[in-house]
Design an enzyme around this catalytic site. Sequence first.
Site, PDB file in Angstrom:
ATOM      1  N   SER A 179       0.862  -1.179   0.000  1.00 26.42           N
ATOM      2  CA  SER A 179       0.000   0.000   0.000  1.00 26.42           C
ATOM      3  C   SER A 179       0.900   1.231   0.000  1.00 26.42           C
ATOM      4  O   SER A 179       2.067   1.149   0.416  1.00 26.42           O
ATOM      5  CB  SER A 179      -0.873   0.008   1.269  1.00 26.42           C
ATOM      6  OG  SER A 179      -1.503   1.261   1.466  1.00 26.42           O
ATOM      7  N   TYR A 238      -2.018  -0.841  11.134  1.00 26.80           N
ATOM      8  CA  TYR A 238      -2.094  -1.144   9.705  1.00 26.80           C
ATOM      9  C   TYR A 238      -0.826  -0.692   8.991  1.00 26.80           C
ATOM     10  O   TYR A 238      -0.226  -1.449   8.218  1.00 26.80           O
ATOM     11  CB  TYR A 238      -3.319  -0.465   9.082  1.00 26.80           C
ATOM     12  CG  TYR A 238      -3.348  -0.567   7.578  1.00 26.80           C
ATOM     13  CD1 TYR A 238      -3.676  -1.772   6.961  1.00 26.80           C
ATOM     14  CD2 TYR A 238      -3.019   0.522   6.783  1.00 26.80           C
ATOM     15  CE1 TYR A 238      -3.676  -1.884   5.574  1.00 26.80           C
ATOM     16  CE2 TYR A 238      -3.023   0.423   5.399  1.00 26.80           C
ATOM     17  CZ  TYR A 238      -3.346  -0.778   4.805  1.00 26.80           C
ATOM     18  OH  TYR A 238      -3.335  -0.880   3.432  1.00 26.80           O
TER      19      TYR A 238
END
Length: 276
Positions: A132, A145
Amino acid sequence: MTRVALVTGASSGIGEQTVLQLLDAGMTVYAAARRVERMAALADRGARVIGMDVTDDASMVAGTDRIAGEAGGVDVLVNNAGYGSYGAVEDVPIAEARRQFDVNLFGLARLVQLVTPGMRERGYGRIVNVSSIGGKFYEPFGAWYHATKFAVEGFSDSLRMELRPFGIDVVIIEPGPIRTEWSGIARDSLLETSGSTAYSAQARRAHGVLEEFDKPSRSAPPEEVARKIVRAVTVRRPAARYPVGRGARVITTSRDLLPDRVFDAVVGRIYGSRRP
């Protein structure tokens, strides 16, 4: 020779679209996810469906053993399974933090361990780890995360150097905001975890920011990420990493160029996380 691909997190979003596009590219594709019932359409298109939980070692071993028995082994591994669990570090139970790492990093790593021996013996392999842009920058309430995605980046870079001598390529995909279930899960978990704590005002502000990134003008469809994955799988010499989606390259580049204090100010302005 027809390549054999295994795609995790295939029941929706990026994983589902990647399976479809790899099928269109002529590959034999195994679609893996916990929610087998949601992959019926993929089976109808020709995918071979596997029930797999990346936090359950036995299911990963059984899945890769099945592929070895039916198709000779995995040539292309797309590690796409993952989720975002948001909340203030003070509020998130450590058990939930560990689950983030189990799904986003350790499941990915275990599948790498399971498929690498066969790739090494055949002298060919392509491992695509979906990271990501969150593996390059940071935001409040996403500490666990982001920690998993920073870890995926470092893991993949080291792995690439280890496996290169055996003809195995390791590629990182870095999506920006994508219109999938991810954002809804992340922002809902944020309010559940920190919506009634000392962080409630900030959490509501961050929830609104995450909602904004679901708008078509601020995000990309999962098909766009799938196209980049297929490119990484099919080109002769793939790049080490591929940012993809609206603003992805701008954000990763700006993080590299801007001093921490300046980047903090930018993020703080967006999320309201500034010193009083």
